[in-house]
Motif scaffolding. Structure first.
Motif, PDB file in Angstrom:
ATOM      1  N   UNK A 108       0.847  -1.204   0.000  1.00 38.57           N
ATOM      2  CA  UNK A 108       0.000   0.000   0.000  1.00 38.57           C
ATOM      3  C   UNK A 108       0.880   1.250   0.000  1.00 38.57           C
ATOM      4  N   UNK A 109       1.896   1.260   0.846  1.00 42.29           N
ATOM      5  CA  UNK A 109       2.796   2.425   0.919  1.00 42.29           C
ATOM      6  C   UNK A 109       3.486   2.651  -0.430  1.00 42.29           C
ATOM      7  N   UNK A 110       3.898   1.549  -1.042  1.00 38.81           N
ATOM      8  CA  UNK A 110       4.560   1.655  -2.339  1.00 38.81           C
ATOM      9  C   UNK A 110       3.617   2.248  -3.398  1.00 38.81           C
ATOM     10  N   UNK A 111       2.381   1.760  -3.409  1.00 37.33           N
ATOM     11  CA  UNK A 111       1.418   2.249  -4.404  1.00 37.33           C
ATOM     12  C   UNK A 111       1.123   3.734  -4.201  1.00 37.33           C
ATOM     13  N   UNK A 112       1.165   4.179  -2.967  1.00 36.43           N
ATOM     14  CA  UNK A 112       0.969   5.615  -2.699  1.00 36.43           C
ATOM     15  C   UNK A 112       2.124   6.418  -3.301  1.00 36.43           C
ATOM     16  N   UNK A 113       3.314   5.851  -3.261  1.00 34.66           N
ATOM     17  CA  UNK A 113       4.452   6.563  -3.864  1.00 34.66           C
ATOM     18  C   UNK A 113       4.307   6.660  -5.385  1.00 34.66           C
ATOM     19  N   UNK A 114       3.463   5.803  -5.974  1.00 40.82           N
ATOM     20  CA  UNK A 114       3.274   5.814  -7.422  1.00 40.82           C
ATOM     21  C   UNK A 114       1.890   6.331  -7.813  1.00 40.82           C
ATOM     22  N   UNK A 115       1.348   7.225  -6.994  1.00 43.73           N
ATOM     23  CA  UNK A 115       0.125   7.903  -7.393  1.00 43.73           C
ATOM     24  C   UNK A 115      -1.146   7.435  -6.716  1.00 43.73           C
ATOM     25  N   UNK A 116      -1.063   6.428  -5.852  1.00 41.90           N
ATOM     26  CA  UNK A 116      -2.257   5.953  -5.153  1.00 41.90           C
ATOM     27  C   UNK A 116      -2.604   6.815  -3.947  1.00 41.90           C
ATOM     28  N   UNK A 117      -3.762   6.514  -3.350  1.00 41.62           N
ATOM     29  CA  UNK A 117      -4.241   7.265  -2.193  1.00 41.62           C
ATOM     30  C   UNK A 117      -4.840   6.261  -1.217  1.00 41.62           C
ATOM     31  N   UNK A 118      -4.417   6.311   0.030  1.00 43.45           N
ATOM     32  CA  UNK A 118      -4.920   5.344   1.011  1.00 43.45           C
ATOM     33  C   UNK A 118      -6.392   5.599   1.298  1.00 43.45           C
ATOM     34  N   UNK A 119      -7.204   4.549   1.211  1.00 36.51           N
ATOM     35  CA  UNK A 119      -8.596   4.649   1.640  1.00 36.51           C
ATOM     36  C   UNK A 119      -8.721   4.105   3.058  1.00 36.51           C
ATOM     37  N   UNK A 120      -8.036   2.985   3.324  1.00 36.19           N
ATOM     38  CA  UNK A 120      -8.086   2.357   4.645  1.00 36.19           C
ATOM     39  C   UNK A 120      -6.723   1.760   4.953  1.00 36.19           C
ATOM     40  N   UNK A 121      -6.134   2.205   6.055  1.00 35.29           N
ATOM     41  CA  UNK A 121      -4.881   1.621   6.514  1.00 35.29           C
ATOM     42  C   UNK A 121      -5.143   0.158   6.866  1.00 35.29           C
ATOM     43  N   UNK A 122      -4.189  -0.707   6.584  1.00 40.42           N
ATOM     44  CA  UNK A 122      -4.410  -2.145   6.755  1.00 40.42           C
ATOM     45  C   UNK A 122      -4.705  -2.504   8.209  1.00 40.42           C
ATOM     46  N   UNK A 123      -5.704  -3.373   8.374  1.00 32.97           N
ATOM     47  CA  UNK A 123      -6.006  -3.961   9.671  1.00 32.97           C
ATOM     48  C   UNK A 123      -6.672  -5.316   9.446  1.00 32.97           C
ATOM     49  N   UNK A 124      -7.053  -5.974  10.529  1.00 33.92           N
ATOM     50  CA  UNK A 124      -7.597  -7.331  10.414  1.00 33.92           C
ATOM     51  C   UNK A 124      -9.111  -7.296  10.318  1.00 33.92           C
ATOM     52  N   UNK A 125      -9.694  -7.851   9.268  1.00 33.94           N
ATOM     53  CA  UNK A 125     -11.158  -7.905   9.184  1.00 33.94           C
ATOM     54  C   UNK A 125     -11.690  -9.038  10.073  1.00 33.94           C
ATOM     55  N   UNK A 126     -13.008  -9.003  10.377  1.00 36.84           N
ATOM     56  CA  UNK A 126     -13.594 -10.005  11.273  1.00 36.84           C
ATOM     57  C   UNK A 126     -13.414 -11.442  10.767  1.00 36.84           C
ATOM     58  N   UNK A 127     -13.383 -11.624   9.435  1.00 38.48           N
ATOM     59  CA  UNK A 127     -13.311 -12.977   8.878  1.00 38.48           C
ATOM     60  C   UNK A 127     -11.877 -13.498   8.799  1.00 38.48           C
ATOM     61  N   UNK A 128     -10.925 -12.745   9.310  1.00 34.60           N
ATOM     62  CA  UNK A 128      -9.543 -13.227   9.312  1.00 34.60           C
ATOM     63  C   UNK A 128      -8.709 -12.583   8.231  1.00 34.60           C
ATOM     64  N   UNK A 129      -7.398 -12.833   8.297  1.00 32.62           N
ATOM     65  CA  UNK A 129      -6.497 -12.226   7.325  1.00 32.62           C
ATOM     66  C   UNK A 129      -6.136 -10.797   7.716  1.00 32.62           C
ATOM     67  N   UNK A 130      -5.787 -10.000   6.727  1.00 28.40           N
ATOM     68  CA  UNK A 130      -5.293  -8.644   6.965  1.00 28.40           C
ATOM     69  C   UNK A 130      -5.464  -7.899   5.662  1.00 28.40           C
ATOM     70  N   UNK A 131      -5.977  -6.653   5.725  1.00 27.37           N
ATOM     71  CA  UNK A 131      -6.189  -5.926   4.469  1.00 27.37           C
ATOM     72  C   UNK A 131      -6.311  -4.420   4.666  1.00 27.37           C
TER      73      UNK A 131
END
Lengths: 140, 140
Positions: B86-109
């Protein structure tokens, strides 16, 4: 980075209405469903139809945000398959955006919107091979 | 009907700006490009970034049409790969919508928008296997 998309998630207002379009119209079998999402195993990735409010909350996007223009395409094996599939999808809740005709680059295509206004191009493109498993390759 | 999506086409305002995000940010190699479109061969389908006006004209959709909410996901192999991408994509023109965290169903996003406001979920989901070729399968 692997050249890979894992999931396409479409926001939908009414899961039953959307399911009718995808499961009955396209004839696709869900791999998982609960009261807020339906997943379909596709050709190398997963298609999800998720209640729009939940998707927007998950991606921290206000309902007022205007998403960018996009289209999904489903390619068929023959030119004569294009318009009948569009007609079929209309019977299951779709709306014609463009009646099928031949684009300048060859082939044949039309567009239909799903019940939530997601645009689908239904296309015959003889230059792009599709494997028996549904894997599509770019070609010229 | 084959359970298959052939193409995802994203409407973009500036092809060079979009190319920077996808080719330099994600590190994906185009399979074809001309002054109005860039194609990437993905895992079993093709991703296209096409000048938005041309796409809207092709699908007979007025520029004022509001497309439905949607998100694309790129899954990575490890939890610790999520935020750095995500940080890398921001350096190439992206914009963070949601900083990564753990969703209720597991994993990380987390979520990042591309320069044309198309939402990408960057996710680690250990329940969904990814083959060496990038084919992703649903799992629980």
């Amino acid at each position: 980075m692997q050249q890979q998309v894992s999931v396409i998630t479409l926001g939908v207002a009414d899961l039953a209405r959307s399911r009718r379009f995808y499961a009955d119209g396209f004839g696709w079998t869900p791999v998982f469903e609960n009261p807020e999402i339906v997943f379909y195993q596709m050709n190398g990735f997963v298609l999800g139809t998720w209640l729009k409010a939940a998707l927007q909350q998950d991606m921290r996007r206000p309902p007022s945000a205007t998403p960018g223009a996009f289209a999904l395409a489903h390619n068929v094996a023959a030119r004569d398959d294009v318009q009948p599939l569009i007609d079929r999808l209309v019977r299951f809740g779709g709306r014609v955006l463009r009646v099928a005709d031949a684009p300048p680059h060859g082939g044949f295509r039309g567009y239909v919107a799903d019940p939530d206004d997601h645009a689908w191009e239904i296309a015959w493109n003889p230059a792009w091979p599709i494997s028996p498993e549904g894997y599509v390759r770019f070609g010229i």
